[in-house]
Design a protein around this motif. Structure first.
Motif, PDB file in Angstrom:
ATOM      1  N   CYS A   1      -7.939 -18.229  -0.913  1.00  0.00           N
ATOM      2  CA  CYS A   1      -7.398 -19.454  -0.028  1.00  0.00           C
ATOM      3  C   CYS A   1      -6.714 -18.768   1.157  1.00  0.00           C
ATOM      4  O   CYS A   1      -6.349 -17.546   1.195  1.00  0.00           O
ATOM      5  CB  CYS A   1      -6.054 -20.014  -0.892  1.00  0.00           C
ATOM      6  SG  CYS A   1      -6.624 -20.669  -2.608  1.00  0.00           S
ATOM      7  N   LEU A   2      -6.741 -19.717   2.115  1.00  0.00           N
ATOM      8  CA  LEU A   2      -6.338 -19.433   3.339  1.00  0.00           C
ATOM      9  C   LEU A   2      -4.998 -20.193   3.826  1.00  0.00           C
ATOM     10  O   LEU A   2      -5.061 -21.439   3.330  1.00  0.00           O
ATOM     11  CB  LEU A   2      -7.413 -19.721   4.358  1.00  0.00           C
ATOM     12  CG  LEU A   2      -8.563 -18.821   4.835  1.00  0.00           C
ATOM     13  CD1 LEU A   2      -9.658 -19.420   5.501  1.00  0.00           C
ATOM     14  CD2 LEU A   2      -8.347 -17.396   5.269  1.00  0.00           C
ATOM     15  N   ASN A   3      -4.162 -19.472   4.191  1.00  0.00           N
ATOM     16  CA  ASN A   3      -2.962 -20.343   4.601  1.00  0.00           C
ATOM     17  C   ASN A   3      -3.253 -20.681   6.505  1.00  0.00           C
ATOM     18  O   ASN A   3      -2.902 -19.984   7.157  1.00  0.00           O
ATOM     19  CB  ASN A   3      -1.619 -19.561   4.358  1.00  0.00           C
ATOM     20  CG  ASN A   3      -1.173 -19.336   2.969  1.00  0.00           C
ATOM     21  OD1 ASN A   3      -1.589 -20.043   2.246  1.00  0.00           O
ATOM     22  ND2 ASN A   3      -0.400 -18.411   2.922  1.00  0.00           N
ATOM     23  N   LEU A   4      -3.753 -21.966   6.409  1.00  0.00           N
ATOM     24  CA  LEU A   4      -3.795 -22.456   7.894  1.00  0.00           C
ATOM     25  C   LEU A   4      -2.657 -22.789   8.367  1.00  0.00           C
ATOM     26  O   LEU A   4      -2.079 -23.689   8.061  1.00  0.00           O
ATOM     27  CB  LEU A   4      -4.703 -23.433   7.882  1.00  0.00           C
ATOM     28  CG  LEU A   4      -6.319 -23.147   7.299  1.00  0.00           C
ATOM     29  CD1 LEU A   4      -7.237 -24.450   6.932  1.00  0.00           C
ATOM     30  CD2 LEU A   4      -7.006 -22.083   8.205  1.00  0.00           C
ATOM     31  N   ILE A   5      -2.113 -22.174   9.231  1.00  0.00           N
ATOM     32  CA  ILE A   5      -0.848 -22.490   9.862  1.00  0.00           C
ATOM     33  C   ILE A   5      -0.973 -23.559  11.139  1.00  0.00           C
ATOM     34  O   ILE A   5      -2.013 -23.224  12.209  1.00  0.00           O
ATOM     35  CB  ILE A   5      -0.221 -21.179  10.414  1.00  0.00           C
ATOM     36  CG1 ILE A   5      -0.099 -20.119   9.400  1.00  0.00           C
ATOM     37  CG2 ILE A   5       1.132 -21.503  11.117  1.00  0.00           C
ATOM     38  CD1 ILE A   5       0.756 -20.648   8.200  1.00  0.00           C
ATOM     39  N   GLY A   6      -0.410 -24.437  10.963  1.00  0.00           N
ATOM     40  CA  GLY A   6      -0.494 -25.519  11.831  1.00  0.00           C
ATOM     41  C   GLY A   6       0.417 -25.280  13.315  1.00  0.00           C
ATOM     42  O   GLY A   6       1.613 -24.917  13.162  1.00  0.00           O
ATOM     43  N   THR A   7      -0.546 -25.578  14.478  1.00  0.00           N
ATOM     44  CA  THR A   7       0.278 -25.444  15.885  1.00  0.00           C
ATOM     45  C   THR A   7      -0.077 -26.507  16.480  1.00  0.00           C
ATOM     46  O   THR A   7      -1.177 -27.252  16.882  1.00  0.00           O
ATOM     47  CB  THR A   7      -0.166 -24.195  16.339  1.00  0.00           C
ATOM     48  OG1 THR A   7      -0.023 -23.058  15.895  1.00  0.00           O
ATOM     49  CG2 THR A   7       0.542 -24.079  17.903  1.00  0.00           C
TER      50      THR A   7
ATOM     51  N   PHE B   1      -4.798 -32.376   0.772  1.00  0.00           N
ATOM     52  CA  PHE B   1      -3.911 -31.322   0.956  1.00  0.00           C
ATOM     53  C   PHE B   1      -2.407 -31.564   1.105  1.00  0.00           C
ATOM     54  O   PHE B   1      -2.295 -32.787   1.988  1.00  0.00           O
ATOM     55  CB  PHE B   1      -4.519 -30.634   2.306  1.00  0.00           C
ATOM     56  CG  PHE B   1      -5.816 -30.155   2.276  1.00  0.00           C
ATOM     57  CD1 PHE B   1      -6.122 -28.899   1.384  1.00  0.00           C
ATOM     58  CD2 PHE B   1      -7.023 -30.424   3.245  1.00  0.00           C
ATOM     59  CE1 PHE B   1      -7.275 -28.450   1.277  1.00  0.00           C
ATOM     60  CE2 PHE B   1      -8.089 -30.003   3.081  1.00  0.00           C
ATOM     61  CZ  PHE B   1      -8.401 -28.889   2.266  1.00  0.00           C
ATOM     62  N   THR B   2      -1.468 -31.035   0.661  1.00  0.00           N
ATOM     63  CA  THR B   2      -0.090 -31.140   0.746  1.00  0.00           C
ATOM     64  C   THR B   2       0.285 -30.324   2.079  1.00  0.00           C
ATOM     65  O   THR B   2      -0.037 -29.014   2.132  1.00  0.00           O
ATOM     66  CB  THR B   2       0.654 -30.872  -0.307  1.00  0.00           C
ATOM     67  OG1 THR B   2       0.145 -31.526  -1.540  1.00  0.00           O
ATOM     68  CG2 THR B   2       2.144 -30.862  -0.043  1.00  0.00           C
ATOM     69  N   LEU B   3       1.002 -30.923   2.861  1.00  0.00           N
ATOM     70  CA  LEU B   3       1.317 -30.210   4.269  1.00  0.00           C
ATOM     71  C   LEU B   3       2.640 -29.339   3.843  1.00  0.00           C
ATOM     72  O   LEU B   3       3.617 -29.703   2.989  1.00  0.00           O
ATOM     73  CB  LEU B   3       1.853 -31.213   5.331  1.00  0.00           C
ATOM     74  CG  LEU B   3       0.689 -31.815   5.968  1.00  0.00           C
ATOM     75  CD1 LEU B   3       1.304 -32.731   6.950  1.00  0.00           C
ATOM     76  CD2 LEU B   3      -0.241 -30.823   6.950  1.00  0.00           C
ATOM     77  N   GLN B   4       2.820 -28.236   3.989  1.00  0.00           N
ATOM     78  CA  GLN B   4       3.838 -27.187   3.558  1.00  0.00           C
ATOM     79  C   GLN B   4       4.543 -26.563   4.959  1.00  0.00           C
ATOM     80  O   GLN B   4       3.533 -26.195   5.955  1.00  0.00           O
ATOM     81  CB  GLN B   4       3.252 -26.200   2.602  1.00  0.00           C
ATOM     82  CG  GLN B   4       2.594 -26.846   1.301  1.00  0.00           C
ATOM     83  CD  GLN B   4       1.884 -25.777   0.453  1.00  0.00           C
ATOM     84  OE1 GLN B   4       2.652 -25.048   0.018  1.00  0.00           O
ATOM     85  NE2 GLN B   4       0.527 -25.836   0.266  1.00  0.00           N
ATOM     86  N   ASP B   5       5.367 -25.760   4.693  1.00  0.00           N
ATOM     87  CA  ASP B   5       5.945 -24.815   5.764  1.00  0.00           C
ATOM     88  C   ASP B   5       5.751 -23.321   5.236  1.00  0.00           C
ATOM     89  O   ASP B   5       6.445 -22.974   4.423  1.00  0.00           O
ATOM     90  CB  ASP B   5       7.437 -25.177   5.943  1.00  0.00           C
ATOM     91  CG  ASP B   5       8.062 -23.993   6.982  1.00  0.00           C
ATOM     92  OD1 ASP B   5       7.198 -23.362   7.424  1.00  0.00           O
ATOM     93  OD2 ASP B   5       8.971 -23.887   7.223  1.00  0.00           O
ATOM     94  N   LEU B   6       4.173 -23.046   5.481  1.00  0.00           N
ATOM     95  CA  LEU B   6       3.984 -21.557   5.050  1.00  0.00           C
ATOM     96  C   LEU B   6       4.461 -20.307   5.779  1.00  0.00           C
ATOM     97  O   LEU B   6       4.601 -19.227   5.164  1.00  0.00           O
ATOM     98  CB  LEU B   6       2.524 -21.705   4.765  1.00  0.00           C
ATOM     99  CG  LEU B   6       1.789 -22.566   3.697  1.00  0.00           C
ATOM    100  CD1 LEU B   6       0.503 -22.439   3.795  1.00  0.00           C
ATOM    101  CD2 LEU B   6       2.532 -22.298   2.462  1.00  0.00           C
ATOM    102  N   ASN B   7       4.857 -20.530   7.071  1.00  0.00           N
ATOM    103  CA  ASN B   7       5.335 -19.517   7.942  1.00  0.00           C
ATOM    104  C   ASN B   7       6.633 -19.440   8.262  1.00  0.00           C
ATOM    105  O   ASN B   7       7.339 -18.597   9.032  1.00  0.00           O
ATOM    106  CB  ASN B   7       4.548 -19.502   9.060  1.00  0.00           C
ATOM    107  CG  ASN B   7       4.745 -20.706  10.035  1.00  0.00           C
ATOM    108  OD1 ASN B   7       5.308 -21.812   9.490  1.00  0.00           O
ATOM    109  ND2 ASN B   7       4.413 -20.485  11.411  1.00  0.00           N
ATOM    110  N   GLY B   8       7.558 -20.269   7.498  1.00  0.00           N
ATOM    111  CA  GLY B   8       9.002 -20.488   7.830  1.00  0.00           C
ATOM    112  C   GLY B   8       9.534 -20.803   9.183  1.00  0.00           C
ATOM    113  O   GLY B   8      10.606 -20.360   9.429  1.00  0.00           O
ATOM    114  N   ASP B   9       8.784 -21.838   9.885  1.00  0.00           N
ATOM    115  CA  ASP B   9       9.080 -22.055  11.146  1.00  0.00           C
ATOM    116  C   ASP B   9       9.854 -23.488  11.153  1.00  0.00           C
ATOM    117  O   ASP B   9      10.300 -23.983  12.240  1.00  0.00           O
ATOM    118  CB  ASP B   9       7.994 -22.037  12.105  1.00  0.00           C
ATOM    119  CG  ASP B   9       6.825 -23.179  11.733  1.00  0.00           C
ATOM    120  OD1 ASP B   9       6.985 -23.646  10.427  1.00  0.00           O
ATOM    121  OD2 ASP B   9       6.149 -23.470  12.461  1.00  0.00           O
TER     122      ASP B   9
END
Length: 267
Positions: A92-98, A62-70
């Motif tokens: 596909c699911l955009n899994l947002i990392g926290t 998986f490539t880590l991305q900024d999918l939520n613009g934070d």
């Protein structure tokens, strides 16, 4: 003179502490997560009643991305088809990392998504095909991430070296895949069904010999080239020379390179 020495010593100590506590920054700088599903169980209830075990999958990159613009590249796009190719769910699911917590020894990071595809698709279950209107697709993964010695990628030597190891963390509440929808694509109470995948066991690797180790130019060795890159970019904002990822190239980045000078990671 004494005050200057105290300040210099303080800067050195701060740089050392920063270099040891940059797990999440190294995760972002590495840019990849190598993930392997080991086992799990599925349970379907409602209009359909099925349950069973899920077997291990091939490792996924998986490539880590900024999918939520934070502004943080911690997010992952997980396509169900890649994980469970026999199901037939091409979504596909955009899994947002926290970041749940971070210390010098470990970080807890949670990825989560909850979407409403509203798509009628053909799903294969126990060798039988069903038309299902998928109305909800949600999932989460939570990991305990710890530093490891820089090593060849355990899944594929052609993938980048890794310096972080992941372990499943948080139990079923934080590691699951949930689908809701209607069989035969008919929206009635009698055709509603839900499927949950839990009891998940998985592992992953990530990171790399990145800026937090002083290797700002990515050549797997900390040497004069890294030192010069920091010096030439001194005072600038961000970029590869920003070893600790704090948004500015300054004394802290220079000290990280000096502390790690001569270190290397083969590959």
């Amino acid at each position: 003179m004494m005050m200057r020495k105290v300040l210099t010593l303080g800067a050195l100590c701060a740089a050392a502490i920063t270099a040891n506590a940059q797990i999440v920054t190294n995760l972002e700088q590495g840019g990849k997560v190598y993930w392997k599903f080991l086992s799990g169980q599925y349970d379907i209830s409602g209009a359909l009643t099925l349950s069973g075990d899920l077997t291990a999958s091939d490792p996924l990159e998986f490539t880590l991305q900024d999918l939520n613009g934070d502004g943080r590249k911690l997010d992952i796009e997980l396509c169900v088809q890649e994980l469970f190719p026999n199901l037939g769910i091409n979504h596909c699911l955009n899994l947002i990392g926290t970041v749940v917590s971070e210390s010098s020894n470990e970080a807890i990071v949670r990825w989560a998504a909850d979407t409403n595809p509203n798509q009628c698709i053909q799903v294969t279950l126990s060798s039988a095909q069903y038309s299902v209107l998928i109305t909800r697709l949600a999932g989460a993964l939570q990991a305990r991430i710890t530093p490891i010695q820089c090593q060849t990628n355990p899944y594929d030597p052609n993938w980048q070296n890794v310096t972080l190891q992941f372990e499943e963390n948080g139990g079923d509440e934080n590691n699951y895949l949930r689908l809701e929808g209607y069989v035969f694509c008919l929206e009635t109470p009698q055709t509603f069904a839900q499927a949950v995948i839990n009891t998940m066991d998985w592992e992953a690797y990530a990171g790399g010999f990145t800026g937090v180790f002083g290797n700002v130019n990515g050549d797997n060795v900390v040497d004069d080239a890294d030192l010069l890159e920091v010096l030439f970019n001194f005072g600038s904002e961000g970029g590869s020379a920003d070893a600790n990822g704090d948004g500015v190239v300054d004394d802290a980045d220079l000290l990280i390179v000096l502390f790690n000078f001569g270190a290397s990671c083969g590959g």
